[in-house]
Write a protein that holds these residues in place. Structure first.
Motif, PDB file in Angstrom:
ATOM      1  N   GLY B  38      23.326  26.033   7.662  1.00  0.00           N
ATOM      2  CA  GLY B  38      22.092  25.850   8.681  1.00  0.00           C
ATOM      3  C   GLY B  38      22.116  24.200   8.904  1.00  0.00           C
ATOM      4  N   THR B  39      21.036  23.894   9.671  1.00  0.00           N
ATOM      5  CA  THR B  39      20.923  22.552   9.891  1.00  0.00           C
ATOM      6  C   THR B  39      19.514  22.131   9.384  1.00  0.00           C
ATOM      7  N   THR B  40      19.750  20.860   8.680  1.00  0.00           N
ATOM      8  CA  THR B  40      18.529  20.487   7.850  1.00  0.00           C
ATOM      9  C   THR B  40      17.591  19.412   8.786  1.00  0.00           C
ATOM     10  N   PRO B  41      16.255  19.862   8.446  1.00  0.00           N
ATOM     11  CA  PRO B  41      15.409  19.308   9.582  1.00  0.00           C
ATOM     12  C   PRO B  41      15.443  17.719   9.792  1.00  0.00           C
ATOM     13  N   ILE B  42      14.816  17.419  10.715  1.00  0.00           N
ATOM     14  CA  ILE B  42      14.743  15.719  11.081  1.00  0.00           C
ATOM     15  C   ILE B  42      13.797  15.235  10.593  1.00  0.00           C
ATOM     16  N   ARG B  43      12.540  16.093  10.575  1.00  0.00           N
ATOM     17  CA  ARG B  43      11.193  15.737  10.013  1.00  0.00           C
ATOM     18  C   ARG B  43      11.056  15.575   8.568  1.00  0.00           C
ATOM     19  N   PHE B  44      10.178  14.999   8.064  1.00  0.00           N
ATOM     20  CA  PHE B  44       9.793  14.935   6.631  1.00  0.00           C
ATOM     21  C   PHE B  44       8.399  15.433   6.453  1.00  0.00           C
ATOM     22  N   ALA B  45       8.700  16.215   5.228  1.00  0.00           N
ATOM     23  CA  ALA B  45       7.233  17.495   4.857  1.00  0.00           C
ATOM     24  C   ALA B  45       6.049  16.725   5.106  1.00  0.00           C
ATOM     25  N   ARG B  46       4.899  17.328   5.599  1.00  0.00           N
ATOM     26  CA  ARG B  46       3.645  17.050   5.262  1.00  0.00           C
ATOM     27  C   ARG B  46       3.137  17.203   4.173  1.00  0.00           C
ATOM     28  N   GLY B  47       2.352  16.203   3.589  1.00  0.00           N
ATOM     29  CA  GLY B  47       1.415  16.384   2.506  1.00  0.00           C
ATOM     30  C   GLY B  47       1.563  15.191   1.572  1.00  0.00           C
ATOM     31  N   TRP B  48       0.907  15.301   0.585  1.00  0.00           N
ATOM     32  CA  TRP B  48       0.844  14.033  -0.620  1.00  0.00           C
ATOM     33  C   TRP B  48       2.249  14.110  -1.220  1.00  0.00           C
ATOM     34  N   HIS B  49       2.663  12.739  -1.363  1.00  0.00           N
ATOM     35  CA  HIS B  49       3.762  12.349  -1.962  1.00  0.00           C
ATOM     36  C   HIS B  49       3.276  11.221  -3.143  1.00  0.00           C
ATOM     37  N   CYS B  50       4.015  11.294  -4.250  1.00  0.00           N
ATOM     38  CA  CYS B  50       3.727  10.479  -5.164  1.00  0.00           C
ATOM     39  C   CYS B  50       4.610   9.223  -5.298  1.00  0.00           C
ATOM     40  N   LEU B  51       4.059   7.820  -5.406  1.00  0.00           N
ATOM     41  CA  LEU B  51       4.960   6.683  -5.387  1.00  0.00           C
ATOM     42  C   LEU B  51       5.288   6.263  -6.676  1.00  0.00           C
ATOM     43  N   GLY B  52       4.496   6.929  -7.872  1.00  0.00           N
ATOM     44  CA  GLY B  52       4.804   6.355  -9.334  1.00  0.00           C
ATOM     45  C   GLY B  52       3.486   5.756  -9.823  1.00  0.00           C
ATOM     46  N   LEU B  53       3.532   5.247 -10.846  1.00  0.00           N
ATOM     47  CA  LEU B  53       2.357   4.944 -11.612  1.00  0.00           C
ATOM     48  C   LEU B  53       1.492   3.738 -10.807  1.00  0.00           C
ATOM     49  N   ALA B  54       0.466   3.846 -10.484  1.00  0.00           N
ATOM     50  CA  ALA B  54      -0.479   2.887  -9.859  1.00  0.00           C
ATOM     51  C   ALA B  54      -0.521   1.341 -10.319  1.00  0.00           C
ATOM     52  N   SER B  55      -0.155   1.458 -11.673  1.00  0.00           N
ATOM     53  CA  SER B  55       0.011   0.212 -12.341  1.00  0.00           C
ATOM     54  C   SER B  55       1.079  -0.611 -12.056  1.00  0.00           C
ATOM     55  N   THR B  56       2.148   0.261 -11.471  1.00  0.00           N
ATOM     56  CA  THR B  56       3.374  -0.797 -11.142  1.00  0.00           C
ATOM     57  C   THR B  56       2.970  -1.614  -9.830  1.00  0.00           C
ATOM     58  N   TYR B  57       1.968  -1.221  -9.066  1.00  0.00           N
ATOM     59  CA  TYR B  57       1.840  -1.988  -7.961  1.00  0.00           C
ATOM     60  C   TYR B  57       0.871  -2.905  -7.994  1.00  0.00           C
ATOM     61  N   SER B  58       0.030  -3.102  -9.117  1.00  0.00           N
ATOM     62  CA  SER B  58      -1.397  -3.525  -9.236  1.00  0.00           C
ATOM     63  C   SER B  58      -1.306  -4.950  -9.741  1.00  0.00           C
ATOM     64  N   ASP B  59       0.113  -5.884  -9.443  1.00  0.00           N
ATOM     65  CA  ASP B  59       0.104  -7.160  -9.807  1.00  0.00           C
ATOM     66  C   ASP B  59      -0.456  -8.249  -8.554  1.00  0.00           C
ATOM     67  N   GLY B  60      -0.954  -7.688  -7.518  1.00  0.00           N
ATOM     68  CA  GLY B  60      -1.048  -8.518  -6.126  1.00  0.00           C
ATOM     69  C   GLY B  60       0.284  -9.034  -5.515  1.00  0.00           C
ATOM     70  N   LYS B  61       1.298  -8.444  -5.825  1.00  0.00           N
ATOM     71  CA  LYS B  61       2.456  -8.805  -5.024  1.00  0.00           C
ATOM     72  C   LYS B  61       2.736  -7.717  -4.155  1.00  0.00           C
ATOM     73  N   PRO B  62       3.649  -8.071  -3.072  1.00  0.00           N
ATOM     74  CA  PRO B  62       4.285  -6.777  -2.214  1.00  0.00           C
ATOM     75  C   PRO B  62       5.311  -6.222  -3.078  1.00  0.00           C
ATOM     76  N   HIS B  63       5.123  -4.776  -2.903  1.00  0.00           N
ATOM     77  CA  HIS B  63       6.259  -3.905  -3.349  1.00  0.00           C
ATOM     78  C   HIS B  63       6.971  -3.095  -2.386  1.00  0.00           C
ATOM     79  N   SER B  64       8.168  -2.877  -2.820  1.00  0.00           N
ATOM     80  CA  SER B  64       8.993  -1.940  -1.751  1.00  0.00           C
ATOM     81  C   SER B  64       9.443  -0.899  -2.399  1.00  0.00           C
ATOM     82  N   ILE B  65       9.393   0.363  -1.296  1.00  0.00           N
ATOM     83  CA  ILE B  65       9.893   1.327  -1.947  1.00  0.00           C
ATOM     84  C   ILE B  65      10.221   2.310  -0.707  1.00  0.00           C
ATOM     85  N   GLU B  66      11.603   3.063  -0.880  1.00  0.00           N
ATOM     86  CA  GLU B  66      12.146   4.008   0.210  1.00  0.00           C
ATOM     87  C   GLU B  66      11.322   5.052   0.409  1.00  0.00           C
ATOM     88  N   GLY B  67      11.212   5.587   1.668  1.00  0.00           N
ATOM     89  CA  GLY B  67      10.467   6.780   1.838  1.00  0.00           C
ATOM     90  C   GLY B  67      10.295   6.901   3.334  1.00  0.00           C
TER      91      GLY B  67
END
Lengths: 99, 405
Positions: B38-67
């Motif tokens: 087959g051929t894999t889709p070019i688009r990414f799925a519609r819906g909610w995606h989890c980026l991890g624990l909210a506390s990871t991002y709560s230090d007032g600094k910018p964070h980076s994640i691939e997605g």
């Protein structure tokens, strides 16, 4: 917009075999729900609901909306209706080359 | 009947093995079955995606994640809200994840353009005015069970909060251990490989070393559920499901394309433990994704903190090992659009039909993608064979062991 595109036309026929072939219509003995079902063996069951059937089933309607853990259980009345259809021979038991 | 090109005719027609079979003009009748990758889709799925624990991002600094084929920037503003934007500045493409949080905004390290959580450019310190068109890709956010979720939709719709995964009662209270959270990058596989496991009964024996004694699926709306009861194989000791002394009751539901809650009841020699496993992922490219999983264990009554944490660690370790067993398979297999199934297999085609809804424009979703579907696998024959095989393995092992005097 198609996503996972099969390269071969035969794949579409495979999809049909596995999803709809040999599915037999079953009318619930207690309500107006009508599903299609298949039995590859005594312990195997495949049940396809439609939106109309789902809305006609008081048992499933009584449960919380889609997503609640209690919708994860089968309707016991429909299960009994399918068992009855198997006993009366309306649903043949046995698979055909894996589908 | 499947068509393919045999080597002799390939040579005659000048067709090389590298372009076989798609570009080969000479076909030969055969019963050989071909893999349709087959051929894999070019688009990414519609819906909610989890980026991890909210506390990871709560230090007032910018964070980076691939997605979603890019890099995302995540930061907390002064109101405590988490914001998620595309990581690249719409001015000259600077990397916002290497910028600074200034006030409530993320400032680009290149020219100090300040972007707000609503996706609008709020300030360009050296400019008379901000261009009206200065809007970037923003992702709507939600916090569920202490985790940060974002809404992705290639069609750009507003987030649908009615299909968020449910809040788990008692988790994040002192009745459960804190989330033990882990991340694993997967290369060379579309994330549908991970979804396929929902309908895959037999891999629990071969890959995870357990006897799946009961196996059912229900797909409906945006959810897909697997029910399984299993016991570990006594001839294996490694991995999440393989302990012969424990019986597992597992109920695992995908809420949308990428977030699964797995309720596990483990009976270890009569000692019952409730475990919650979150299994989620973010697609990063056409054949790469980041797997994330988190475990919380209900604290058994009457045990001290140290023992409870020890139990939680063991579960985290063993389910982590379980994922690694899958990863090894995924990284070495090919995609297959036309899987060949036997009677003992689960409903892979129906599962994929369900999964297709997230890759389809909302207007094009077909009823059969979301209609309720139920399936029970007959595990009787499989378990008869597997128990005989395990007995055989144990007998061989016993025969190989040196006799002690």
């Amino acid at each position: 917009m198609a996503s996972f595109v099969p390269k071969s036309a035969e794949t579409l026929e495979e999809e049909r075999l596995y999803t709809t072939a040999r599915m037999v219509e079953v009318q619930c003995l207690d309500c107006l729900a009508k599903v299609t079902a298949k039995k590859n063996s005594d312990h195997h069951t495949s049940i396809q609901w439609s939106a109309e059937a789902r809305a006609a089933c008081p048992e499933l309607c009584r449960r919380t909306p889609t997503g609640g853990r209690d919708t994860h259980q089968a309707c016991p009345r429909m299960t009994a209706s399918i068992d009855a259809a198997v006993r009366s021979g309306e649903i043949p038991v046995g698979a055909e080359d894996g589908y | 009947m499947w068509l393919f090109c045999d080597g002799n005719q390939a040579r005659l027609s000048g067709c090389s093995l590298s372009d076989y079979p798609q570009n080969c003009n000479v076909f030969y009748m055969s019963d050989t079955r071909m893999l349709d990758q087959g051929t894999t889709p070019i688009r990414f799925a519609r819906g909610w995606h989890c980026l991890g624990l909210a506390s990871t991002y709560s230090d007032g600094k910018p964070h980076s994640i691939e997605g979603f084929g890019t890099k995302l920037v995540i930061w907390q503003d002064s109101k405590g809200e988490l914001n998620v934007l595309d990581g690249f500045c719409r001015h000259m493409g600077g990397d916002l994840t290497q910028g600074e949080v200034k006030g409530d905004n993320i400032a680009c390290p290149f020219h100090d353009w300040r972007w707000g959580g609503d996706g609008k450019c709020k300030e360009i310190p050296y400019a008379r005015r901000v261009p009206l068109r200065a809007r970037t890709q923003r992702y709507e956010t939600a916090i569920v069970n202490g985790q940060l979720l974002i809404w992705n939709d290639p069609e750009g719709s507003a987030a649908d909060h009615s299909i968020l995964p449910p809040e788990l009662p008692e988790v994040m209270t002192d009745k459960y251990t804190d989330w033990s959270w882990h991340t694993k990058q997967i290369n060379g596989s579309h994330c549908r490989e991970l979804i396929d496991n929902v309908a895959d009964m037999a891999h629990f024996y071969y890959v995870h070393f357990a006897f799946p004694t009961s196996f059912r699926n229900i797909f409906e709306g945006h959810t897909a559920t697997q029910f399984m009861e299993s016991t570990g194989r006594p001839d294996k000791t490694e991995g999440g499901y393989s302990d012969a002394n424990s019986t597992l009751k597992s109920e695992a539901t995908y809420y949308g394309p990428s977030y699964m809650i797995n309720w596990l009841t483990v009976d270890y020699k009569g000692f019952i433990t409730e475990v919650i496993l979150i299994n989620c992922h973010i697609p990063t490219g056409p054949d790469t994704f980041t797997l994330q999983y988190g475990i919380a264990v209900q604290k058994p009554e009457g045990l001290d903190e140290k023992t409870v944490n020890y139990i939680a660690e063991r579960y985290t370790e063993s389910f982590g090992d379980g994922f690694l067993q899958d990863v090894h398979i995924w990284e070495n297999k090919v995609a297959v659009q036309n899987p060949l199934l036997c009677e003992e297999d689960g409903p892979v085609y129906q599962l994929r039909r369900w999964y297709e809804q997230f890759y389809t424009d909302v207007a094009d979703i077909k009823p059969e993608m979301t209609d309720r579907f139920e399936f029970e696998v007959d595990t009787t024959k499989a378990n008869e064979y597997w128990h005989a095989e395990v007995a055989d393995n144990l007998a061989k092992r016993a025969a190989e062991e040196p006799v002690s005097h």
